[in-house]
Design an enzyme around this catalytic site. Structure first.
Site, short mmCIF file in Angstrom:
data_model
loop_
_atom_site.label_atom_id
_atom_site.label_comp_id
_atom_site.label_asym_id
_atom_site.label_seq_id
_atom_site.Cartn_x
_atom_site.Cartn_y
_atom_site.Cartn_z
N THR A 1 0.81 -1.24 -0.01
CA THR A 1 -0.01 -0.17 -0.12
C THR A 1 0.72 1.08 -0.07
O THR A 1 2.13 1.25 0.20
CB THR A 1 -0.87 -0.01 1.34
N ASP B 1 -8.75 -9.63 0.60
CA ASP B 1 -9.04 -8.92 1.82
C ASP B 1 -10.14 -9.28 2.53
O ASP B 1 -10.28 -8.75 3.70
CB ASP B 1 -8.63 -7.37 1.85
#
Length: 557
Positions: free
Chosen positions: A368, A410
């Site tokens: 990220t 996720d």
């Protein structure tokens, strides 16, 4: 059993700050500041500020530029969260988390045949509509002006530095990277390794960005660009359709708000778990005088670990997409935190298995990026966005040039399967059509007397929340300067596996020894990439701190 005298002695032996972590690069300014992992993207953001844009304009331009210059996580094929604090107003959150394609089933990953490298692992991208929503509501400059710099970087090429060259060489050499288009687009012509100083040209991505600049954000979700993604999906058995793309919607949501030691801390709400978890941990820790104990006292780290365990237990127990899951309001209350604080044994670690006995346990990398921006008028932006794993699912959309996310992983991918190794299978975050997967992204803005003083966040999967906690505590509880707050070694515990990760194993060996004596298992790993800004509440001077654990640049007007 560890006595207070021994703990005090340990405190006196410990240095006030760590020396093992790379020192943050800083810049000070009375005007705007941009801090991010990609130096070229930071420069793009600064140019927008100098051209009269505000912090949201600069954030949008930086995000698009990072989709070119930081392909590991910068993206238009992923999603994220943007916290915005307009001067004189309460902060708000632009949520642009990806959604599950309508065709996805709860057991998508159950048989093990679909992996994070599969086209089916891609969620419906949210970044472009998210940035457009932020710009529409809070930007100043023309949309085209903000996107074209990224298009030009891609079309004309940009200089690869040693950090990016190393990342590209690593992913291209990995046997798991099998997508031919990814190799064609990101491989160096002639098959040689990338070196610092080389030029990377991304013509297809440049065209895609130019279309978005000229026609607006909807051009990504309809028309020729949507056709290219649907064609990619059909060719490789993926699930995203043009209908999924057209239906995607970014949201403006009310942030999670916590108070701590006279500061107001704002973080993203669900489908991010970050704001709730940060609020819960700060509320727990507010019941203890950490400053008196000292930053590197065993008691301080012990309490932080125990707060982390309890917040991450609630994360697994309760959190998911609020449109599909009812989330208890008490999680962010002071009264609930006091009850949790009372369950902490100051003399020993609480086994993780004891914290949620109702959840059955089986005994059996992510990438990220975060950036922070403030403008001369005090408008603050904290943005975290992602492709999930490093370079997403390592698939480049033919003809469009961008990398796809693998955010479907996720979700809790194995319904009902929660293990001591860290697998979570609880119901709130199981796959459903159109649902947003739970995130750990935690862009945070901290206010003092109604004005932003700290803008921070980090990448790092489930470690993100605890990286942000460490930075926030370093500043608000321990009064560290922002460069020290960013550089200091970080701590992480996520309920399961029942072990704490600590960057300071080598720099704080006696602390580690005492934590082990309390019953904690301690491992070592690099954690996070927390590009942050501190705004002095007395002078208004801004200090940007680029975290050098990966790369980064802090620039100011």
């Amino acid at each position: 059993m560890i006595r207070a005298a021994l703990l005090l002695a340990l405190l006196l032996l410990q240095p006030l700050t760590a020396t093992a972590q790379p020192k943050a690069e800083t810049v000070t300014s009375k005007g705007g500041v941009v801090v991010c992992v990609s130096p070229p993207a930071a420069d793009v953001g600064l140019k927008v500020l100098k051209a009269g844009g505000n912090a949201v304009d600069a954030a949008v331009a930086t995000a698009f530029a990072m989709a070119v210059t930081w392909p590991e996580a910068g993206n238009i094929g992923g999603g994220g969260f943007m916290m915005i604090a307009p001067a004189g107003k309460d902060p708000t959150c632009i949520e642009y988390r990806e959604t599950s394609p309508v065709a996805a089933k709860p057991d998508l990953f159950a048989d093990g045949k679909v992996t994070w490298l599969n086209h089916k692992a891609a969620g419906v991208p949210g970044t472009v509509r998210g940035l457009a929503l932020a710009h529409k509501k809070y930007g100043k400059l023309e949309w085209k002006t903000l996107v074209l710099p990224a298009a030009e970087l891609a079309e004309n090429g940009f200089t690869v530095n040693a950090v990016l060259a190393g990342g590209l060489n690593k992913v291209l050499a990995d046997a798991k990277t099998t997508n031919a288009e990814f190799k064609r687009v990101y491989g160096k012509p002639g098959g040689e390794k990338w070196r610092g100083g080389d030029k990377l040209v991304l013509k297809d991505l440049g065209h895609t960005l130019r279309v978005i600049a000229e026609k607006g954000a909807d051009a990504f979700y309809t028309g020729e660009l949507a056709d290219l993604l649907e064609k990619e999906m059909k060719a490789e058995g993926g699930l995203i359709t043009k209908a999924d793309l057209e239906a995607y919607k970014a949201n403006e949501r009310k942030p999670i708000h916590a108070t701590f030691r006279g500061f107001d801390v704002y973080g993203p709400p669900p489908p991010s778990s970050g704001g709730v978890a940060i609020a819960e941990m700060l509320n727990i820790l507010e019941n203890f005088d950490l400053k008196k104990q000292g930053r590197w006292a065993p008691e301080t780290s012990h309490l932080m670990i125990e707060a982390m365990k309890r917040a991450y237990t609630d994360r697994a127990r309760h959190l998911g997409d609020p449109d599909f899951t009812k989330i208890p309001a008490e999680l962010t209350t002071k009264d609930y935190a006091k009850k949790l604080a009372a369950t902490i044994d100051l003399q020993k670690a609480t086994p993780s298995a004891e914290l949620a006995p109702e959840i059955p346990l089986d005994k059996q990398s992510d990438s990220t990026t975060h950036f922070s921006v403030v403008d001369k008028d005090g408008l603050a932006v904290s943005n975290t966005y992602t492709l999930e794993n490093s370079y997403g699912n390592r698939v480049v959309v033919h003809g469009a040039g961008y990398i796809l996310n693998n955010e479907m992983t996720d979700f809790n991918t194995r319904p009902g399967f929660t293990s001591t190794k860290g697998d979570i299978g609880t119901k709130p975050n199981q796959i459903a059509p159109g649902k947003r997967m739970l995130s750990s992204m935690t862009p945070v803005i901290v206010l003092k007397d109604g004005k932003p003083v700290l803008i921070t966040g980090s990448p790092g999967g489930r470690t993100i929340i605890n990286t942000v906690l460490c930075i926030v505590l370093n500043v608000t509880e321990f009064g560290m300067p922002i460069d020290e707050a960013v550089s200091a070694p970080r701590l992480h515990h996520q309920w399961f596996p029942d072990a704490a990760r600590f960057e300071g194993v080598k720099s704080h060996p006696e602390l580690v020894t005492k934590l082990k004596a309390l019953g904690h298992t301690i491992t070592e790993a690099r954690q996070g990439d927390g590009h942050s800004i501190w705004i002095d509440p007395k002078t208004g001077l801004r200090t940007g701190a680029a975290d050098k654990r990966l790369d980064g640049k802090a620039v100011g007007e």
